[in-house]
Design an enzyme around this catalytic site. Structure first.
Site, PDB file in Angstrom:
ATOM      1  CG  ASP A  36      58.775  26.766  28.780  1.00 29.35           C
ATOM      2  OD1 ASP A  36      59.819  27.470  28.591  1.00 29.35           O
ATOM      3  OD2 ASP A  36      58.597  25.781  27.909  1.00 29.35           O
ATOM      4  CB  SER A  67      55.445  13.240   6.892  1.00 30.92           C
ATOM      5  OG  SER A  67      55.358  14.596   6.750  1.00 30.92           O
ATOM      6  CG  ASP A 172      56.510  24.617  22.433  1.00 30.59           C
ATOM      7  OD1 ASP A 172      56.211  25.762  22.790  1.00 30.59           O
ATOM      8  OD2 ASP A 172      57.333  24.315  22.121  1.00 30.59           O
TER       9      ASP A 172
HETATM   10  P1  ADP Z   1      59.185  23.958  15.277  1.00 32.32           P
HETATM   11  O1  ADP Z   1      58.613  23.155  16.586  1.00 32.32           O
HETATM   12  O2  ADP Z   1      59.440  25.359  15.975  1.00 32.32           O
HETATM   13  O3  ADP Z   1      58.439  23.982  14.229  1.00 32.32           O
HETATM   14  P2  ADP Z   1      61.294  22.053  15.740  1.00 32.32           P
HETATM   15  O4  ADP Z   1      62.645  21.953  15.162  1.00 32.32           O
HETATM   16  O5  ADP Z   1      61.047  21.728  17.366  1.00 32.32           O
HETATM   17  O6  ADP Z   1      60.764  23.310  15.085  1.00 32.32           O
HETATM   18  O7  ADP Z   1      60.404  20.937  14.796  1.00 32.32           O
HETATM   19  C1  ADP Z   1      60.502  20.689  13.430  1.00 32.32           C
HETATM   20  C2  ADP Z   1      60.762  19.342  13.122  1.00 32.32           C
HETATM   21  O8  ADP Z   1      59.459  18.671  13.432  1.00 32.32           O
HETATM   22  C3  ADP Z   1      60.935  19.036  11.765  1.00 32.32           C
HETATM   23  O9  ADP Z   1      62.457  19.310  11.371  1.00 32.32           O
HETATM   24  C4  ADP Z   1      60.598  17.742  11.295  1.00 32.32           C
HETATM   25  O10 ADP Z   1      61.338  16.768  12.003  1.00 32.32           O
HETATM   26  C5  ADP Z   1      59.215  17.524  12.537  1.00 32.32           C
HETATM   27  N1  ADP Z   1      57.907  17.824  11.776  1.00 32.32           N
HETATM   28  C6  ADP Z   1      57.221  18.912  11.757  1.00 32.32           C
HETATM   29  N2  ADP Z   1      56.058  18.765  11.183  1.00 32.32           N
HETATM   30  C7  ADP Z   1      56.333  17.659  10.472  1.00 32.32           C
HETATM   31  C8  ADP Z   1      55.501  17.064   9.515  1.00 32.32           C
HETATM   32  N3  ADP Z   1      54.516  17.544   9.133  1.00 32.32           N
HETATM   33  N4  ADP Z   1      56.173  15.887   8.755  1.00 32.32           N
HETATM   34  C9  ADP Z   1      56.978  15.436   9.364  1.00 32.32           C
HETATM   35  N5  ADP Z   1      57.853  15.952  10.306  1.00 32.32           N
HETATM   36  C10 ADP Z   1      57.417  17.166  10.557  1.00 32.32           C
HETATM   37 MG    MG Z   2      59.494  22.429  18.274  1.00 30.98          MG
END
Ligand code: ADP
Ligand code: MG
Length: 387
Positions: A36, A67, A172
């Site tokens: 991508d 959250s 994504d």
């Molecule tokens: P992935 O997308 O592979 O899960 P990323 O590092 O891109 O990993 O994203 C993870 C981040 O997204 C977390 O560290 C947090 O900051 C944010 N995040 C994801 N889900 C939540 C949630 N339910 N509440 C708050 N923040 C979230």
């Molecule tokens: Mg991510």
């Protein structure tokens, strides 16, 4: 049930009823990794795991974010003061979406949000895109913007790129926004053209497993950016707009050409991965179109070898998950997502799935790794309003 909880917690946190609950899934990329960022092809499907956003509009220009993953604190921001870098941590994702919508000229004047997620965070299953897309859909619903799914995905990607500061590609967010139940999404990341291809593992006597290695992926340490930059240099050296423009049949000639350019020889491994991986996406699409889901397995394993040996974005835990799964009779397995940890996807005969799971958990225990999370998945639906 979770939807009801999201609405209840919203009321407890914000002191009033929400106007609705919107949800978006995490994703697994079946095949097409790091394509991508080279204008190429990918084939994600949506997880059954959802991020839910309960929301209510505000007219006072304020954004109030909560959250369940960060209980207690409500993060507050003034819409007019939102600029990239203004919000830190998890709140940057929903705040970034709000910012991106306003930047695009949409009249969103504030919101109260409460977030609940079943998508494991940081596991390479795109909890970030699920959060962004669910937020974008919630704001779209609250303000009656009527934006199409690909546009919501584009704004969500802009939030992650420009506001959070993560240089991810388009896959994504488009997967989370546009996937269809029972289908994988064949996406051309250059023109964003999409095709839904049916995949019902159970109907074929097959099972898809996700192995979450629970190793944190660290794409922020520059490895991801270096691979991207290397691909761009290679494309320039080869005189193409992006590596997607190197046809598979011309791969040997392209590698020979690079080897003759001072300093470009080491880019050959990146080119070989991207060009062959695009071809694998096409091959998987053809097999699924022909109803031959079983034959997809070896292409997954070949894709993993390429990511491990050529693109060099795997890690010992992912390699072990793939080796243990295929060693126990899985049809195929590969890391999914950006690598350096995160998750692997495994295709197995239904009858072999139990033995495969046991082999993977056993191998992790024997190697002294933290126990992985292994779970079965089937392609689910994309983002939608749930209450
Ligand atoms: P992935 O997308 O592979 O899960 P990323 O590092 O891109 O990993 O994203 C993870 C981040 O997204 C977390 O560290 C947090 O900051 C944010 N995040 C994801 N889900 C939540 C949630 N339910 N509440 C708050 N923040 C979230
Ligand atoms: Mg991510």
């Amino acid at each position: 049930m979770s939807t009801g909880r999201a609405a209840r917690v919203f009321r407890a946190v914000h002191g009033t009823a929400c106007e609705g609950v919107w949800a978006a899934p995490g994703r697994v990329n079946l095949i097409g990794e790091y394509t991508d960022v080279n204008d190429g092809f990918v084939m994600p499907f949506a997880l059954p795991h959802l991020t839910r956003v309960a929301a209510r509009a505000r007219t006072d220009g304020r954004l109030r974010l909560h959250s369940a993953a960060a209980p207690g604190a409500v993060v507050e921001a003034a819409a007019a003061e939102l600029v990239p870098g203004a919000a830190a941590g998890w709140a940057a994702y929903p705040a970034g979406v709000f910012w991106a919508l306003r930047e695009a000229g949409h009249a969103v004047t504030g919101a109260d949000l409460h977030i609940e997620s079943e998508v494991p965070a940081g596991a390479g299953l795109s909890s970030s895109a699920a959060l962004e897309v669910a937020t974008a859909l919630a704001l779209d619903g609250l303000y009656g913007l009527g934006l199409a799914r690909p546009e919501l995905a584009r704004l969500a990607q802009r939030a992650e790129n420009a506001f959070v500061g993560v240089p991810c590609g388009a896959m994504d967010q488009i997967a989370s926004a546009c996937c269809a139940d029972g289908h994988v999404l064949r996406l051309d990341t250059r023109d964003l053209s999409r095709r839904q291809i049916p995949l019902d593992p159970a109907a074929h006597g097959l099972r898809l497993l996700v192995v979450d290695t629970r190793v944190g992926h660290q794409v922020g340490d520059g490895a991801y950016a270096r691979r991207r930059a290397g691909c761009e240099s290679a494309a320039r050296a080869l005189g193409v707009r992006a590596l997607r423009d190197v046809p598979y049949a011309q791969l040997p000639a392209a590698l020979e050409e690079l080897a003759g350019i001072p300093g470009a020889g080491e880019l050959g491994v990146l080119v070989r991965h991207v060009v062959a991986e695009n071809r694998r996406v096409e091959d998987v699409a053809a097999l699924l179109d022909a109803g031959d889901a079983r034959a997809v397995g070896p292409l997954l394993t070949a894709g993993h070898a390429s990511l491990r040996d050529d693109f060099a974005v795997s890690c010992p835990e992912l390699d072990l998950a793939v080796a243990a799964a295929t060693g126990a009779g899985a049809l195929g397995a590969r890391m999914t997502g950006a690598g350096f940890g995160g998750s692997a996807v495994v295709l197995a005969e239904e009858a072999a799935a139990g033995a495969v799971e046991k082999a993977v958990t056993g191998a992790f225990a024997a190697a002294g790794h933290r126990a992985p999370h292994v779970f079965a998945v089937a392609p689910g639906a994309g983002a939608r309003r749930v209450a």
